[in-house]
Design a protein around this motif. Structure first.
Motif, mmCIF file in Angstrom:
data_model
loop_
_atom_site.group_PDB
_atom_site.id
_atom_site.type_symbol
_atom_site.label_atom_id
_atom_site.label_comp_id
_atom_site.label_asym_id
_atom_site.label_seq_id
_atom_site.Cartn_x
_atom_site.Cartn_y
_atom_site.Cartn_z
ATOM 1 N N HIS A 126 0.852 -1.144 0.034
ATOM 2 C CA HIS A 126 -0.181 -0.114 0.158
ATOM 3 C C HIS A 126 0.914 1.420 -0.035
ATOM 4 O O HIS A 126 2.156 1.031 0.126
ATOM 5 C CB HIS A 126 -1.007 0.069 1.365
ATOM 6 C CG HIS A 126 -0.227 0.251 2.454
ATOM 7 N ND1 HIS A 126 0.577 -0.661 3.056
ATOM 8 C CD2 HIS A 126 -0.134 1.457 3.213
ATOM 9 C CE1 HIS A 126 1.052 -0.147 4.443
ATOM 10 N NE2 HIS A 126 0.880 0.995 4.412
ATOM 11 N N TRP A 127 0.236 2.557 0.047
ATOM 12 C CA TRP A 127 0.907 3.787 0.068
ATOM 13 C C TRP A 127 -0.178 4.572 0.509
ATOM 14 O O TRP A 127 -1.335 4.355 0.746
ATOM 15 C CB TRP A 127 1.672 4.382 -1.149
ATOM 16 C CG TRP A 127 0.804 4.473 -2.344
ATOM 17 C CD1 TRP A 127 0.163 5.619 -2.619
ATOM 18 C CD2 TRP A 127 -0.153 3.530 -3.311
ATOM 19 N NE1 TRP A 127 -0.476 5.808 -3.749
ATOM 20 C CE2 TRP A 127 -0.693 4.433 -3.872
ATOM 21 C CE3 TRP A 127 -0.047 2.243 -3.378
ATOM 22 C CZ2 TRP A 127 -1.562 3.990 -5.227
ATOM 23 C CZ3 TRP A 127 -0.699 1.780 -4.337
ATOM 24 C CH2 TRP A 127 -1.444 2.646 -5.216
ATOM 25 N N HIS A 128 0.150 6.043 0.814
ATOM 26 C CA HIS A 128 -0.577 6.980 1.543
ATOM 27 C C HIS A 128 0.034 8.204 1.253
ATOM 28 O O HIS A 128 0.958 8.340 1.085
ATOM 29 C CB HIS A 128 -0.891 6.628 2.855
ATOM 30 C CG HIS A 128 0.003 5.795 3.576
ATOM 31 N ND1 HIS A 128 1.076 6.648 4.073
ATOM 32 C CD2 HIS A 128 0.122 4.701 4.256
ATOM 33 C CE1 HIS A 128 1.804 5.713 4.682
ATOM 34 N NE2 HIS A 128 1.347 4.473 5.005
ATOM 35 N N SER A 129 -0.991 9.294 1.705
ATOM 36 C CA SER A 129 -0.542 10.743 1.599
ATOM 37 C C SER A 129 0.412 11.255 2.767
ATOM 38 O O SER A 129 0.953 12.227 2.443
ATOM 39 C CB SER A 129 -1.784 11.618 1.361
ATOM 40 O OG SER A 129 -2.617 11.096 2.463
ATOM 41 N N GLU A 132 5.533 8.050 6.867
ATOM 42 C CA GLU A 132 4.955 7.263 7.934
ATOM 43 C C GLU A 132 6.419 6.855 8.712
ATOM 44 O O GLU A 132 7.355 6.144 8.026
ATOM 45 C CB GLU A 132 4.683 5.858 7.184
ATOM 46 C CG GLU A 132 4.715 4.574 8.277
ATOM 47 C CD GLU A 132 4.145 3.278 7.371
ATOM 48 O OE1 GLU A 132 2.948 3.389 6.843
ATOM 49 O OE2 GLU A 132 4.649 1.919 7.761
ATOM 50 N N ALA A 167 5.659 9.946 2.216
ATOM 51 C CA ALA A 167 4.457 10.116 1.454
ATOM 52 C C ALA A 167 4.518 9.347 0.049
ATOM 53 O O ALA A 167 5.259 9.813 -0.637
ATOM 54 C CB ALA A 167 3.729 11.521 1.634
ATOM 55 N N PHE A 187 2.377 8.978 11.734
ATOM 56 C CA PHE A 187 2.093 9.569 10.377
ATOM 57 C C PHE A 187 2.016 11.106 10.484
ATOM 58 O O PHE A 187 1.681 11.570 11.611
ATOM 59 C CB PHE A 187 0.620 9.395 10.008
ATOM 60 C CG PHE A 187 0.685 7.784 9.740
ATOM 61 C CD1 PHE A 187 1.013 7.275 8.622
ATOM 62 C CD2 PHE A 187 0.209 6.842 10.568
ATOM 63 C CE1 PHE A 187 1.046 6.020 8.264
ATOM 64 C CE2 PHE A 187 0.144 5.429 10.605
ATOM 65 C CZ PHE A 187 0.598 5.018 9.290
ATOM 66 N N PHE A 192 -4.784 11.609 9.245
ATOM 67 C CA PHE A 192 -4.422 10.346 8.529
ATOM 68 C C PHE A 192 -5.288 9.272 9.059
ATOM 69 O O PHE A 192 -5.527 9.368 10.368
ATOM 70 C CB PHE A 192 -2.963 10.158 8.846
ATOM 71 C CG PHE A 192 -2.675 8.693 8.089
ATOM 72 C CD1 PHE A 192 -2.616 8.591 6.923
ATOM 73 C CD2 PHE A 192 -2.688 7.625 9.153
ATOM 74 C CE1 PHE A 192 -2.295 7.360 6.375
ATOM 75 C CE2 PHE A 192 -2.338 6.269 8.493
ATOM 76 C CZ PHE A 192 -2.082 6.126 7.163
ATOM 77 N N GLU A 194 -5.492 5.264 9.109
ATOM 78 C CA GLU A 194 -4.759 4.084 8.482
ATOM 79 C C GLU A 194 -5.927 2.862 7.719
ATOM 80 O O GLU A 194 -5.452 2.067 7.013
ATOM 81 C CB GLU A 194 -4.497 3.088 9.592
ATOM 82 C CG GLU A 194 -4.049 1.759 9.784
ATOM 83 C CD GLU A 194 -2.684 1.432 8.618
ATOM 84 O OE1 GLU A 194 -2.154 2.613 8.262
ATOM 85 O OE2 GLU A 194 -2.469 0.165 8.405
ATOM 86 N N ASN A 196 -7.879 4.219 5.430
ATOM 87 C CA ASN A 196 -7.911 5.159 4.080
ATOM 88 C C ASN A 196 -6.793 5.014 3.505
ATOM 89 O O ASN A 196 -6.322 6.090 3.087
ATOM 90 C CB ASN A 196 -8.639 6.120 4.657
ATOM 91 C CG ASN A 196 -8.892 7.028 3.089
ATOM 92 O OD1 ASN A 196 -9.433 6.448 2.066
ATOM 93 N ND2 ASN A 196 -9.368 8.179 3.397
ATOM 94 N N THR A 197 -6.166 3.873 3.156
ATOM 95 C CA THR A 197 -4.739 3.810 2.521
ATOM 96 C C THR A 197 -4.941 3.326 1.175
ATOM 97 O O THR A 197 -6.175 2.662 0.645
ATOM 98 C CB THR A 197 -3.868 3.148 3.120
ATOM 99 O OG1 THR A 197 -3.989 1.755 3.112
ATOM 100 C CG2 THR A 197 -3.532 3.807 4.229
ATOM 101 N N TYR A 232 -5.923 -5.598 3.296
ATOM 102 C CA TYR A 232 -5.536 -4.871 4.509
ATOM 103 C C TYR A 232 -4.406 -5.792 5.304
ATOM 104 O O TYR A 232 -3.285 -5.691 5.169
ATOM 105 C CB TYR A 232 -6.662 -4.390 5.373
ATOM 106 C CG TYR A 232 -6.086 -3.768 6.651
ATOM 107 C CD1 TYR A 232 -5.444 -2.233 6.409
ATOM 108 C CD2 TYR A 232 -6.486 -3.923 7.855
ATOM 109 C CE1 TYR A 232 -4.919 -1.574 7.275
ATOM 110 C CE2 TYR A 232 -6.200 -3.000 8.886
ATOM 111 C CZ TYR A 232 -5.300 -2.001 8.540
ATOM 112 O OH TYR A 232 -4.589 -1.056 9.572
#
Ligand code: MN
Ligand code: MN
Length: 417
Positions: A126-129, A132, A167, A187, A192, A194, A196-197, A232
């Motif tokens: 995964h990744w996110h905005s 981390e 990010a 984060f 943020f 977790e 909603n990645t 997940y």
């Protein structure tokens, strides 16, 4: 007071603090009620609790809310949230729980996640905005990441190690033998979530099958059993290949990333170390990958105290790893509040608000100070006061010259009991 022992001992401690304040003859404060009046109020049973403590175990853990120090005053928003209150999202392979700005409204700049993966358990690719940062609390894991040059990074981490994924950088975490791992994620965004990645299987499940086939140069038939949504956390087999084998295979002919996304935090020499405790400060000056998070890992021995100070550059997000503490945050205009902390609690102090963290237990207090910043910085009250003309300090505090010269000279970080 109610007739339970803990409440009585709390009451006695508070009364002694009150008496000490009265003896100090501090004079009038901004408060409508002077410390002397408030002390009298407690003494004459105004603060008594004849109905008995509410939620007895919570009351025992939050003595400074149940019976605040006489110096607390005014409306200071809560700055504590226990992970214990968080919903634990459990799936085969592990669990996660989080504390965000929705749980702790003051915590705008940082959100935290506590996660467990079994041996073989995977946190999906995964990744996110948000960036981390992570600290391994238990066990070991194999992590993967892809850098901005398209080169892979793979490493094994164990208790006391940290990592940082900027990010947008795609990554994964998998628990190793014998019992997987538990870790803390931090984060650089209080909003943020977790949950909603961007996850690999969620994306492929929501892409037309013909597009997937074209993209991967596969037949649609070859894709017939891809997951129908996000995974997940899920149970898988423990990696049978060595770290070296995984690195060699992933590198292919582009080679491995030249960046290091992990750092052996607890193997570094302390940034500060004396008989009262030790501190390890890790920011982008020594852990280059960690461009948006600075950290201090603090150990305070029994009786010791993280000295009175504040931070010029960022809010402070705290995680209490072990032991117990109390912290008073002064919010100007006569406002101050004291809260108590135990293992698993999140604390928060807004930028420039002064505070101390006192070990109130009989064991080492261990906690993290986390900042959304590339660098760590603080202002020590002792350092400030001992680098001024003594007459200027004397004019403010109304203490004699001998007392001023007895104040610890310079920044001590942790002061003894
Ligand atoms: Mn992540
Ligand atoms: Mn601090």
């Amino acid at each position: 007071m109610a007739d339970d022992t803990s409440s009585n001992s709390i009451s006695r401690r508070k009364f002694l603090e009150s008496a000490a304040l009265s003896a100090a003859a501090l004079g009038a404060t901004a408060s409508a009620q002077s410390p002397e009046d408030a002390a009298k109020g407690e003494h004459d049973r105004s603060g008594s609790n004849p109905g008995g403590p509410l939620s007895p175990s919570l009351s025992a853990e939050n003595a400074d809310s149940v019976m605040p120090p006489i110096t607390d005053h005014g409306d200071v928003h809560p700055f504590k949230y226990p992970f214990t209150f968080s919903h634990k999202r459990t799936q085969e392979g592990g669990w996660a729980r989080q504390v965000t700005v929705l749980d702790l409204p003051v915590a705008n700049s940082i959100a935290g996640v506590n996660m467990r993966l079994t041996a073989g358990g995977i946190r999906e690719l995964h990744w996110h905005s948000a960036g981390e940062w992570a600290l391994m609390l238990y066990g070991s894991a194999r992590i993967t990441c892809l850098d901005q040059l398209g080169k892979p990074f793979i490493d094994d981490v164990k208790e006391g190690d940290i990592w940082f994924f900027p990010a947008g950088y795609p990554h994964s975490i998998q628990g190793l033998e014998p019992d997987g791992c538990e870790f803390l994620l931090v984060f650089d965004d209080g909003r943020f979530s977790e949950y909603n990645t961007f996850m690999l299987a969620d994306w492929t499940a929501h892409t037309p099958r013909s597009v997937l086939a074209k993209n991967f140069n596969l037949s649609e038939k070859a894709l017939s059993s891809i997951p129908r949504g996000e995974l997940y956390i899920f149970q898988s087999a423990v990696p049978q290949t060595s770290l070296q084998d995984d690195r060699r295979t992933a590198a292919g002919n582009v080679g491995l990333s030249s960046q290091n996304f992990t750092f052996r935090l607890m193997q570094m020499a302390p940034s500060h170390n004396d008989k009262s405790g030790e501190v390890r400060i890790v920011d982008s000056s020594i852990f280059k990958a960690s461009t948006t998070i600075a950290a201090a890992h603090v150990i305070v021995h029994p009786g010791g105290m993280r000295e009175m100070h504040w931070h010029q550059n960022a809010d402070e997000w705290q995680y209490y790893i072990s032991g117990q503490a109390r912290m008073t945050v002064f919010a100007a205009s006569g406002r101050a509040r004291t809260m108590d902390f135990q293992k698993g609690d999140v604390g928060y102090v807004q930028q420039t608000l002064p505070h101390y963290i006192e070990n109130t237990g009989t064991e080492d207090l261990v906690f993290l100070e986390m900042f959304k910043s590339s660098y760590y910085a603080d202002v020590s009250l002792n350092n400030w006061l001992t680098h001024l003309p003594p007459a200027l300090v004397q004019a403010h505090l109304n203490i004699d010259r001998a007392a001023i010269s007895a104040i610890p000279h310079g920044e001590k970080v942790i002061v003894p009991g």
